[in-house]
Design an enzyme around this catalytic site. Structure first.
Site, mmCIF file in Angstrom:
data_model
loop_
_atom_site.group_PDB
_atom_site.id
_atom_site.type_symbol
_atom_site.label_atom_id
_atom_site.label_comp_id
_atom_site.label_asym_id
_atom_site.label_seq_id
_atom_site.Cartn_x
_atom_site.Cartn_y
_atom_site.Cartn_z
ATOM 1 N N ALA A 1 -7.254 -32.269 -38.150
ATOM 2 C CA ALA A 1 -6.718 -33.592 -38.466
ATOM 3 C C ALA A 1 -5.379 -33.472 -39.180
ATOM 4 O O ALA A 1 -4.454 -34.257 -38.923
ATOM 5 C CB ALA A 1 -7.722 -34.362 -39.324
ATOM 6 N N MET B 1 -16.703 -31.007 -40.208
ATOM 7 C CA MET B 1 -15.894 -31.604 -41.237
ATOM 8 C C MET B 1 -16.802 -32.272 -42.252
ATOM 9 O O MET B 1 -17.152 -33.431 -42.121
ATOM 10 C CB MET B 1 -14.931 -32.638 -40.648
ATOM 11 N N LEU C 1 -8.602 -26.429 -37.604
ATOM 12 C CA LEU C 1 -9.974 -26.821 -37.285
ATOM 13 C C LEU C 1 -10.424 -27.967 -38.165
ATOM 14 O O LEU C 1 -10.207 -27.939 -39.386
ATOM 15 C CB LEU C 1 -10.914 -25.635 -37.478
ATOM 16 N N SER C 2 -11.078 -28.963 -37.576
ATOM 17 C CA SER C 2 -11.742 -30.020 -38.309
ATOM 18 C C SER C 2 -10.748 -30.747 -39.218
ATOM 19 O O SER C 2 -9.792 -31.353 -38.731
ATOM 20 C CB SER C 2 -12.919 -29.434 -39.089
ATOM 21 N N ALA C 3 -10.934 -30.693 -40.544
ATOM 22 C CA ALA C 3 -9.940 -31.290 -41.433
ATOM 23 C C ALA C 3 -8.586 -30.633 -41.226
ATOM 24 O O ALA C 3 -7.539 -31.293 -41.312
ATOM 25 C CB ALA C 3 -10.380 -31.142 -42.886
#
Length: 493
Positions: free
Chosen positions: A161, A1, A156-158
């Site tokens: 989130a 990220m 995934l990642s951002a």
């Protein structure tokens, strides 16, 4: 990220030879032309789009109405086409028959093409990017006839989130989610907070994490989405403590213990921990990939359990899309929140011969059963026409939990049996926890912790131990090989 950026340009989860020739010609001209191969397609006009996102979709040829829908969000510096090509979701859309929607953000929204998961105007219910994704779901349901009760989201990642945020903001839309290298909702409300969440364990109780979901949901009281959490133990971009916090958040929402119902060893040095609801159906599950860094777990190959293409932030370990699909029940196993059939649960489930790599099971017959489904750790692993089954390919010295369901002549599985646990032989009798008390500096030098930005972090759990020097000391407990947790209040002798 990679680093979030606030620059913007706009602000659920189904006669005669002759006669024969004429008949053949008529059939050929009357038959429709073969459908072209399915491909990723950009979709426009899906709503007011307050988050300024783009929508892409992949719909397998001949997909019937009532099929599930999966929403897949890419990570920073990635794109919807990139995630489609690498993550493996297209393979299982074809195999298990569901549609995939890929939201896409760009540098027009964020300099690193991250979803703005840390910005309240983008992640709240009825706002910004979150509302844009909700509009994509509504559009797909209307356009493809997707099952409104079987809508799932992953990222995934951002994107992970933002998956957390979407599950909290729209629990009435998403039946399940999968958070890969992501962050629990309620951790960040600004870019400054985002860095803190990415690099440090945040001091909140499970109840506080759960309250963040309940507050974001707009008063929703259930049913709640079923949530998978994927994280690598060597992730230095989003520290693994976030996975523990996501686990705490969703087990609290479900009212479950943080002690897993069962655990299992999977390929790619992956440990699965399952937290089941009162009916014995997995509600939350974590997948911890030992030694993996920051990215989506893939396993290139042609096998059913293999998927994806390795590359930047696509790490060759295990096919996360496959195991997530099983958890959601997309393979038809009923792993998700579906109503069981009328057949009773099989009685008398017991283990037989156990070896280093196999467990034999047996159970009592159920009247009216055409077959039986066998579940390991909540996921279906096989079927049997009789009342016995041997599970193979297991890891030595590992505990596995099993249950069985009877299947009627229409293919509907009934209630699952009470679970039994078996431990494979070998493996040196399993791992014995050990404790170490030392300064943060000594822990890092001994390989029990790592340092980043002047702070020490326990390997595996990612817990923040404080400043990396000889003046701060902690007791670390190694609960499994290479996985350490802070145990200053006491440790097994």
């Amino acid at each position: 990220m990679p680093v979030p950026d606030r620059s913007r340009t706009g602000l659920r989860i189904r006669g005669s030879g002759l006669s024969a020739v004429l008949a053949l010609l008529l059939a050929l001209f009357a038959a429709p032309a073969p459908a072209s191969a399915a491909s990723l397609t950009q979709v426009t006009g899906f709503g007011t789009n307050p988050g300024n996102l783009q929508m892409y979709s992949y719909v397998p040829d001949g997909l019937p109405a009532g099929a599930p829908l999966v929403v897949a969000l890419h990570g920073c510096t990635q794109s919807a086409p990139d995630y489609h090509s690498h993550s493996g979701w297209a393979k299982y859309a074809d195999l298990y028959r569901f549609a995939v929607v890929y939201p896409h953000t760009s540098s027009a929204n964020n300099a690193n093409s991250c979803f703005n998961w840390f910005q309240p105007s983008d992640y709240g219910r009825g706002q910004g990017e979150a509302l844009s994704v909700k509009q994509m779901v509504d559009h797909a349901i209307g356009r493809y006839g997707s099952d409104r009760d079987r809508v799932f989201v992953t990222g995934l990642s951002a994107g992970g989130a933002m998956t957390s945020a979407l599950l909290a903001a729209y629990p009435d839309v998403f039946a399940g989610g999968s958070i890969a290298s992501g962050i629990p909702v309620g951790c960040a409300t600004s870019m400054t907070n985002a860095f803190t969440c990415m690099y440090n364990a945040t001091s909140k109780t499970p109840r506080q994490w759960g309250d963040a979901v309940r507050q974001a949901s707009g008063g929703w009281t259930g049913p709640w989405p079923r949530v998978a959490v994927w994280h690598g133990t060597s992730d230095t971009t989003v520290v693994p403590a976030n996975a523990t916090q996501s686990r705490d958040q969703w087990t609290d929402v479900w009212g479950l213990s943080r002690t897993p119902t069962s655990t299992a060893s999977l390929p790619g040095n992956t440990t699965q921990a399952v937290y089941s609801d009162a009916q014995g159906v997995p509600a939350v599950t974590t997948f911890t990939v030992s030694g993996m860094g920051h990215g989506t777990a893939v396993d290139p190959g042609s096998g059913t359990q293999q998927c994806g293409t390795a590359g930047a932030y696509y790490l060759d370990t295990i096919c996360s899309s496959y195991y997530t699909a099983l958890f959601w029940g997309l393979d038809g196993s009923g792993g998700g929140p579906v109503d069981p059939g009328t057949l009773p649960a099989p009685a008398g489930l017991a283990t037989g011969a156990v070896t280093d790599s196999s467990v034999a099971l047996r159970w009592n017959a159920v009247s009216g059963a055409a077959s039986y489904e066998v579940y390991r750790g909540g996921s279906r692993v096989g079927t049997a026409t009789g009342t016995s089954y041997t599970d193979t390919g297991l890891t030595p010295g590992t505990a596995y939990t099993y249950s069985v369901a009877a299947v009627d002549s229409s293919g509907t599985a009934g209630a699952r049996s009470a679970a039994v646990t078996a431990t494979t032989t070998g493996g040196g009798g399993g791992f014995e926890p050990r404790c170490y008390t030392a300064s943060n500096y000594a822990h890092v030098q001994a390989g029990r912790a790592r340092q980043s930005g002047g702070y020490a972090y326990a390997l595996g759990s990612g817990q923040n131990m404080g400043l990396y020097n000889t003046f701060y000391s902690h007791t670390l407990e190694e609960t499994s090989a290479g996985y350490f947790v802070i145990s200053d209040s006491g440790c097994p002798s």
